[in-house]
Design a protein around this motif. Structure first.
Motif, PDB file in Angstrom:
ATOM      1  N   MET A   1       0.477  -1.493  -0.168  1.00 27.53           N
ATOM      2  CA  MET A   1      -0.162   0.214   0.090  1.00 27.53           C
ATOM      3  C   MET A   1       0.538   1.624  -0.315  1.00 27.53           C
ATOM      4  O   MET A   1       0.752   2.271  -0.564  1.00 27.53           O
ATOM      5  N   VAL A   4       1.004   2.232  -3.547  1.00 22.87           N
ATOM      6  CA  VAL A   4       0.135   3.302  -4.215  1.00 22.87           C
ATOM      7  C   VAL A   4       0.385   4.736  -3.557  1.00 22.87           C
ATOM      8  O   VAL A   4       0.000   5.736  -3.981  1.00 22.87           O
ATOM      9  N   CYS A 201      -4.303   3.466  -9.376  1.00 23.48           N
ATOM     10  CA  CYS A 201      -5.115   2.226  -8.494  1.00 23.48           C
ATOM     11  C   CYS A 201      -5.851   2.713  -9.105  1.00 23.48           C
ATOM     12  O   CYS A 201      -6.985   3.151  -9.603  1.00 23.48           O
ATOM     13  N   THR A 202      -6.823   1.570  -8.033  1.00 22.89           N
ATOM     14  CA  THR A 202      -8.087   1.177  -8.209  1.00 22.89           C
ATOM     15  C   THR A 202      -8.853   1.871  -7.072  1.00 22.89           C
ATOM     16  O   THR A 202      -8.222   1.951  -5.677  1.00 22.89           O
ATOM     17  N   THR A 204     -10.488  -0.240  -5.165  1.00 25.51           N
ATOM     18  CA  THR A 204     -10.320  -1.340  -3.736  1.00 25.51           C
ATOM     19  C   THR A 204      -8.994  -0.474  -3.543  1.00 25.51           C
ATOM     20  O   THR A 204      -9.210  -0.871  -2.025  1.00 25.51           O
ATOM     21  N   ASP A 205      -8.470  -0.152  -3.795  1.00 22.91           N
ATOM     22  CA  ASP A 205      -6.709   0.340  -3.315  1.00 22.91           C
ATOM     23  C   ASP A 205      -6.972   1.039  -2.329  1.00 22.91           C
ATOM     24  O   ASP A 205      -6.264   1.573  -1.137  1.00 22.91           O
ATOM     25  N   ALA A 208      -9.353  -0.132   0.725  1.00 20.46           N
ATOM     26  CA  ALA A 208      -8.059  -0.801   1.228  1.00 20.46           C
ATOM     27  C   ALA A 208      -7.255  -0.104   2.783  1.00 20.46           C
ATOM     28  O   ALA A 208      -7.175  -0.343   3.629  1.00 20.46           O
ATOM     29  N   LEU A 209      -6.920   0.890   1.868  1.00 23.22           N
ATOM     30  CA  LEU A 209      -6.512   2.722   2.263  1.00 23.22           C
ATOM     31  C   LEU A 209      -7.079   2.968   3.604  1.00 23.22           C
ATOM     32  O   LEU A 209      -6.915   2.830   4.305  1.00 23.22           O
TER      33      LEU A 209
END
Length: 322
Positions: A1, A4, A201-202, A204-205, A208-209
């Motif tokens: 992460m 990202v 990034c997406t 979803t990324d 998640a962050l």
């Protein structure tokens, strides 16, 4: 992460020159799962920053230009009668996207502002008797121009409280403006060669962050420090004394929503700095943009020319970290 985060930072800092605080605070709000109000004079990259952030994420982006003749249905969508079936079908409005730029939000009437702010608060829109969920990643960047007030509808304090951060922007430095001049000229000369930057990034990324930020360690002393900062806005006389007339300098302090916002933004700032724990410095960094739109200064403070930012800065400097 971490990769990202670094890619997002690099992307925004290359797209928006001379506004490092803006790019940092946009990422804080995004990771803290909140919304942002940008305030500044025209032409200082408010819209550019929003488009750059949306372009970095592989998501749906929509810009809404707020005007006095805009209707709530123009934002949320509406039920359209289909003559072929004899039924009404919901046609989604621009709000049903993942990143939304609400440009000049104070130019739209109260009903339209309320439609947007309901979506921000409830993560859904209601049209007729039906409610429609917004995407899991839903990020609003609203802008307003503080210079021109003619024909505007200022946001009430209760609605301002819905924004996680209020970011105030000033003009860039001489060096930064010179860099902007040269960069735009270079881009204009090579328009035929320009290509759309691929997303890095997406959604979803980003989700998640957001979860990772919530899992960071925060000590009890930092929690108490957050609460004491908010309490200081409600009882500023304990730290700043009273006005010459014996009145408080702040009429209304920050709401409990500010406490939650400080917690989330401090966690996001710690994550952006590569730490798995939150420090009092993380709280101090985000305190001003979190609090500036949540307090109402008194008439005595305004008559003395003391701004909200000045009062809050003094409070932040006086409240000790435990």
């Amino acid at each position: 992460m971490e990769s990202v985060i670094e890619r997002l930072k690099d992307h925004l800092n290359h797209a928006v020159i001379g506004q490092p605080d803006l790019t940092q605070e946009l990422l804080i709000a995004l990771i803290a799962n909140g919304h942002v109000l940008l305030e500044g004079p025209p032409g200082i990259a408010k819209t550019t920053a929003a488009k750059a952030l949306a372009g970095a994420i592989d998501c749906r982006f929509q810009r809404i230009q707020f005007t006095p003749d805009l209707l709530p249905g123009d934002v949320t969508g509406s039920d359209i009668y289909q003559q072929e079936t004899g039924q009404f079908t919901f046609v989604a409005g621009p709000i049903m996207n993942e990143v939304v730029l609400a440009d000049e939000i104070n130019r739209a009437p109260a009903k339209v502002q309320s439609a947007l702010l309901e979506a921000m608060g409830e993560n859904q829109v209601t049209v007729g008797n039906h409610s429609y969920q917004l995407p899991p990643l839903f990020f609003v960047i609203a802008t307003q121009n503080p210079i021109e007030q003619e024909g505007t509808y200022p946001l009430p304090e209760a609605q301002l409280d819905r924004f996680l951060l209020k970011i105030k922007l000033g003009y860039p430095s001489t060096e930064s403006e010179l860099e902007v001049l040269r960069l735009v000229r270079q881009q204009d000369q090579h328009k035929t060669l320009a290509a759309t930057t691929a997303a890095i990034c997406t959604p979803t990324d980003i989700l998640a962050l957001q979860q990772q930020a919530l899992s960071l360690y925060m000590s009890e002393s930092v929690e108490h420090y957050i609460v004491q900062l908010v309490m200081a806005t409600r009882h500023p006389e304990h730290y700043l004394g009273l006005s010459p007339n014996g009145e408080s300098l702040i009429d209304y302090g920050a709401s409990p929503r500010a406490t939650l916002a400080l917690d989330r933004c401090a966690r996001a700032n710690a994550l952006l700095n590569g730490r798995d724990f939150v420090t009092p410095d993380d709280v101090r960094v985000v305190a001003l943009p979190v609090l500036r739109h949540r307090v109402i200064t008194s008439f005595e403070a305004q008559a003395s020319g003391i701004s909200t930012d000045e009062l809050l800065t003094r409070l932040i400097n006086h409240v000790p970290a435990l």
